[in-house]
Write a protein that holds these residues in place. Structure first.
Motif, PDB file in Angstrom:
ATOM      1  N   ILE A  13     -29.236 -21.495  21.903  1.00  0.00           N
ATOM      2  CA  ILE A  13     -30.335 -20.813  21.917  1.00  0.00           C
ATOM      3  C   ILE A  13     -31.525 -21.047  20.547  1.00  0.00           C
ATOM      4  O   ILE A  13     -30.869 -20.491  19.312  1.00  0.00           O
ATOM      5  N   THR A  14     -32.667 -21.147  20.472  1.00  0.00           N
ATOM      6  CA  THR A  14     -33.490 -21.678  19.446  1.00  0.00           C
ATOM      7  C   THR A  14     -34.363 -21.002  19.381  1.00  0.00           C
ATOM      8  O   THR A  14     -35.570 -21.016  20.562  1.00  0.00           O
TER       9      THR A  14
ATOM     10  N   ASP B 200     -36.676  -9.440  16.589  1.00  0.00           N
ATOM     11  CA  ASP B 200     -36.584  -8.181  17.907  1.00  0.00           C
ATOM     12  C   ASP B 200     -36.446  -9.818  18.754  1.00  0.00           C
ATOM     13  O   ASP B 200     -35.502  -9.388  19.756  1.00  0.00           O
ATOM     14  N   SER B 201     -36.558 -10.626  18.710  1.00  0.00           N
ATOM     15  CA  SER B 201     -36.379 -11.332  19.758  1.00  0.00           C
ATOM     16  C   SER B 201     -34.528 -12.063  20.061  1.00  0.00           C
ATOM     17  O   SER B 201     -33.923 -11.614  20.983  1.00  0.00           O
ATOM     18  N   PHE B 202     -34.275 -11.772  18.743  1.00  0.00           N
ATOM     19  CA  PHE B 202     -32.404 -12.380  18.323  1.00  0.00           C
ATOM     20  C   PHE B 202     -31.957 -10.705  18.594  1.00  0.00           C
ATOM     21  O   PHE B 202     -31.158 -11.040  19.915  1.00  0.00           O
ATOM     22  N   VAL B 203     -32.547  -9.471  18.682  1.00  0.00           N
ATOM     23  CA  VAL B 203     -32.094  -8.177  19.377  1.00  0.00           C
ATOM     24  C   VAL B 203     -31.412  -8.264  20.653  1.00  0.00           C
ATOM     25  O   VAL B 203     -30.522  -7.546  21.856  1.00  0.00           O
TER      26      VAL B 203
ATOM     27  N   VAL C 283     -21.569 -14.506  17.092  1.00  0.00           N
ATOM     28  CA  VAL C 283     -22.551 -15.701  16.870  1.00  0.00           C
ATOM     29  C   VAL C 283     -22.884 -15.771  16.118  1.00  0.00           C
ATOM     30  O   VAL C 283     -22.593 -15.412  14.913  1.00  0.00           O
ATOM     31  N   ILE C 284     -23.151 -17.439  15.562  1.00  0.00           N
ATOM     32  CA  ILE C 284     -23.358 -17.922  14.608  1.00  0.00           C
ATOM     33  C   ILE C 284     -25.099 -18.662  14.643  1.00  0.00           C
ATOM     34  O   ILE C 284     -25.614 -18.950  15.324  1.00  0.00           O
ATOM     35  N   VAL C 285     -25.528 -17.553  13.976  1.00  0.00           N
ATOM     36  CA  VAL C 285     -27.232 -17.705  13.336  1.00  0.00           C
ATOM     37  C   VAL C 285     -27.075 -18.591  12.348  1.00  0.00           C
ATOM     38  O   VAL C 285     -26.732 -17.961  11.502  1.00  0.00           O
ATOM     39  N   PHE C 286     -28.103 -20.015  12.607  1.00  0.00           N
ATOM     40  CA  PHE C 286     -28.276 -21.176  11.591  1.00  0.00           C
ATOM     41  C   PHE C 286     -30.225 -20.372  10.953  1.00  0.00           C
ATOM     42  O   PHE C 286     -30.983 -20.114  12.299  1.00  0.00           O
ATOM     43  N   THR C 287     -30.009 -20.764   9.927  1.00  0.00           N
ATOM     44  CA  THR C 287     -31.050 -20.251   9.420  1.00  0.00           C
ATOM     45  C   THR C 287     -31.261 -22.208   8.358  1.00  0.00           C
ATOM     46  O   THR C 287     -30.359 -22.302   7.832  1.00  0.00           O
TER      47      THR C 287
ATOM     48  N   TYR D 143     -32.318 -20.347  14.492  1.00  0.00           N
ATOM     49  CA  TYR D 143     -33.585 -18.904  14.041  1.00  0.00           C
ATOM     50  C   TYR D 143     -35.060 -20.005  13.698  1.00  0.00           C
ATOM     51  O   TYR D 143     -35.451 -19.072  13.469  1.00  0.00           O
ATOM     52  N   ASP D 144     -34.664 -21.144  13.240  1.00  0.00           N
ATOM     53  CA  ASP D 144     -35.805 -22.043  13.246  1.00  0.00           C
ATOM     54  C   ASP D 144     -35.307 -23.785  14.146  1.00  0.00           C
ATOM     55  O   ASP D 144     -34.022 -23.807  14.028  1.00  0.00           O
ATOM     56  N   ILE D 145     -36.462 -24.411  14.412  1.00  0.00           N
ATOM     57  CA  ILE D 145     -35.997 -25.704  14.510  1.00  0.00           C
ATOM     58  C   ILE D 145     -35.149 -26.285  13.051  1.00  0.00           C
ATOM     59  O   ILE D 145     -35.650 -26.465  12.360  1.00  0.00           O
TER      60      ILE D 145
END
Ligand code: ADP
Ligand code: MG
Length: 451
Positions: free
Chosen positions: A338-339, A226-229, A240-244, A312-314
Motif C-alpha cells: 500500500i502506498t 489515520d489512514s495507516f491505522v 508490516v514494514i512501513v517505509f519512510t 508512507y511516502d511515494i
C-alpha cells in the motif's frame, strides 16, 4: 491411494484399517513408496496432513523387532510434539508385538531415562538437546541407526536447534536414511537438507509455488497516520514494514504509533549495531508487528512471510518501489503493498498508474482510527550465548522445566555469541522472566531481562 497398494505387511494393513486409515493421505501416498525404497526425502505438507504416519509406517515396516538396538530416531522441536509423535507411532506399532518406543525429551528426569535406556529400545523419539546429552554421556548409542527423522524441521531451525541436530548426526552411521518433514519449506530448510541428506527427493503437497501475487493499492489521504491505522484495523496484517523516506519521519511515526497503543519500532541509520539487532530480532520473532524503516536501514533484512509493505511516502523512483514491495508475498503467498500519498505527491503518484494498481481515497477505507495492536510475543534476553555453550535445548529446558511453560508458548530462539533471545507468548512473559531470574540455566546464573 489405498494402503493395500503398497508393499506393507498384512498385520500393518490390519492395524491401519483398525485405526480408520483406509486411504493414504496425499503426503503419505507420495512419500511412502520412496521411504520404503530407502530414499532420503524432504517433504513439505500442511499441518494435519498425516506426516507422522508417513514416516511412522515407513520406519516401523523396516524395523527388525528381534534386534534390540535403536534403529530409528525421530527428533522433534518440543516435548509436546515428541509426545504426539510417540503416541501416533505406538498406535501404528500395535501391528507387531514388543516394539519398544522410548521418549527422550528435556524437562523430564534424566535418571529415569537412563533406566529406560538400559532396557534397550527400537525407536527413540526426542528433542535434540536431550538426545545429545544421552549421546555425550554414552547412555545412548546410535551405531545401528537405520532411519533418522527430523520432524517439523522448519520449527526446529526457528528454535535454533541446528547445532544440536548436527552434533547428534555425528553420532550416527554414514549409511542411513534421513527423512526431513516440514510444514514450510525455505532456503534454510533446503540448506540443511543439502548438508545432511544424500540426493534427497523433494515432495510437496502444498500448492505449487505460483508467481508472487502482490495487491498494489495507492491511497490519497490528508492524514497518513489515520489512514495507516484504518488499514491495520481493516486488514489485520500479522507483520508490516512501513517505509519512510527519512529517518526523522521513521522515528516520529514509530513514536506516534506507540502513543496510540500500536506496537511499532523504528529502524534507521542512527542505531548502534546492537540496537539494530535488538529491533530486527523483535520483528522477526513476532514481538513487534510493525517495523518502520528507511531504505538504507532495511537493506539486507530478510524476513520470511511478511504480510504487508506500506510506503508512507511515494518512494524516490520506481526501482525503490519495486524493491520495497518485493519483500511481501514471499513463497507463493499473496502480499499487500500500500502506498500513501498526500496532495503534494499527486503528480508523483500519477506516474504509478497502471491497470494492476488500484487508486482509492482515504474516505473509501472501511477501517477505524481507534485501533490498538499488541504483539503476540515478548522477547526475553539472556546475557549468555554460544560463548557460554548455551544451546536452544538448555533454554527450552529451563523454560518448560522450572518455569512450567508449554513448548507451544515459546517462539523463535536466537542465540548469538554473548546473548540469547527467546520469544515468549505475552501472557507468560512474567512467569518466564521470574523463573529464569531465580533459577539457573545449565547450572549457571544468567542475568535475564525483558526487551
Ligand atoms: P501432521 O504431522 O502432518 O501435522 P499428523 O501426523 O499429526 O499430521 O496427523 C493428523 C491427524 O490425521 C492425526 O490425528 C492422524 O491420526 C490422522 N491420520 C493420519 N493418517 C491418516 C489416514 N491415512 N487416514 C485418516 N487419518 C489419518
Ligand atoms: Mg507433525
Amino acid at each position: 491411494m489405498n494402503f493395500k497398494d503398497l508393499p506393507l505387511e498384512a498385520e500393518m494393513l490390519t492395524t491401519l484399517d483398525s485405526l480408520g486409515y483406509t486411504n493414504a493421505t496425499p503426503i503419505q501416498a507420495q512419500t511412502l513408496p520412496l521411504i520404503l525404497d530407502g530414499k532420503d526425502i524432504i517433504a513439505e505438507a500442511k499441518t494435519g496432513s498425516g506426516k507422522t504416519a508417513a514416516f511412522g509406517i515407513g520406519l516401523l515396516s523396516k524395523l527388525d523387532v528381534k534386534k534390540f538396538r535403536v534403529q530409528s530416531l525421530v527428533m522433534c522441536p518440543t516435548r509436546e510434539l515428541a509426545d504426539q509423535v510417540a503416541k501416533e507411532l505406538r498406535r501404528i506399532a500395535r501391528f507387531k508385538h514388543n516394539i519398544k518406543i522410548l521418549m527422550l525429551t528435556g524437562g523430564e528426569s534424566f535418571g529415569r531415562q537412563l533406566g529406560s535406556l538400559s532396557h534397550q529400545a527400537h525407536i527413540i523419539v526426542g528433542t535434540p538437546g536431550r538426545v545429545l546429552k544421552h549421546l555425550n554421556k554414552e547412555s545412548l548409542e546410535l551405531t545401528n541407526l537405520q532411519t533418522l527423522v527430523l520432524d517439523e524441521a522448519d520449527r526446529m531451525l526457528d528454535m535454533g536447534f541446528l547445532e544440536e541436530v548436527e552434533s547428534v548426526m555425528a553420532f550416527t552411521p554414514k549409511e542411513k536414511q534421513t527423512l526431513l518433514f516440514s510444514a514450510t519449506y525455505d532456503n534454510e530448510v533446503l540448506a540443511v537438507s543439502k548438508r545432511i541428506q544424500k540426493d534427497a527427493v523433494s515432495v510437496k503437497t502444498t500448492q505449487a509455488e505460483v508467481a508472487n501475487k502482490i495487491e498494489e493499492q495507492f491511497i490519497a489521504t490528508q492524514n497518513k497516520e489515520d489512514s495507516f491505522v484504518k488499514i491495520l484495523s481493516e486488514r489485520k496484517p500479522e507483520n508490516v514494514i512501513v517505509f519512510t523516506n527519512t529517518k526523522i519521519e521513521a522515528k516520529e511515526l514509530a513514536e506516534n504509533l506507540q502513543k496510540r497503543k500500536i506496537d511499532a519500532i523504528a529502524i534507521h541509520g542512527d542505531l548502534e549495531q546492537y540496537e539494530r539487532n535488538d529491533v530486527l530480532v523483535q520483528f522477526a520473532n513476532k514481538s513487534c508487528p510493525i517495523l518502520v524503516a528507511t531504505d538504507v536501514a532495511a537493506r539486507g533484512l530478510d524476513i520470511k512471510e511478511l504480510s504487508m509493505v506500506v510506503n508512507y511516502d511515494i518512494p524516490h523512483g520506481t526501482e525503490t518501489y519495486t524493491h520495497r514491495i518485493g519483500r511481501t508475498a514471499r513463497a507463493g503467498a499473496e502480499g499487500v503493498a500500500i502506498t500513501l500519498y498526500s496532495a503534494y505527491e499527486q503528480e508523483k503518484a500519477d506516474e504509478y498508474r497502471s491497470s494492476e494498481r488500484s487508486f482509492i481515497e482515504d474516505a473509501e477505507l472501511k477501517g477505524s482510527t481507534n485501533y490498538e495492536l499488541k504483539p503476540q510475543f515478548v522477547t526475553l534476553v539472556i546475557e549468555g550465548g554460544k560463548k557460554d555453550k548455551l544451546r536452544a535445548g538448555d533454554l527450552l529446558g529451563a523454560l518448560t522445566g522450572d518455569a512450567g511453560l508449554k513448548g507451544s508458548s515459546i517462539g523463535k530462539i536466537d542465540i548469538y555469541d554473548r546473548q540469547a533471545y527467546v520469544a515468549i507468548e505475552t501472557k507468560f512473559i512474567d512467569n518466564a522472566h521470574d523463573a529464569l531470574k531465580r533459577g539457573k540455566i545449565k547450572g549457571k546464573k544468567f542475568s535475564v531481562w525483558i526487551l
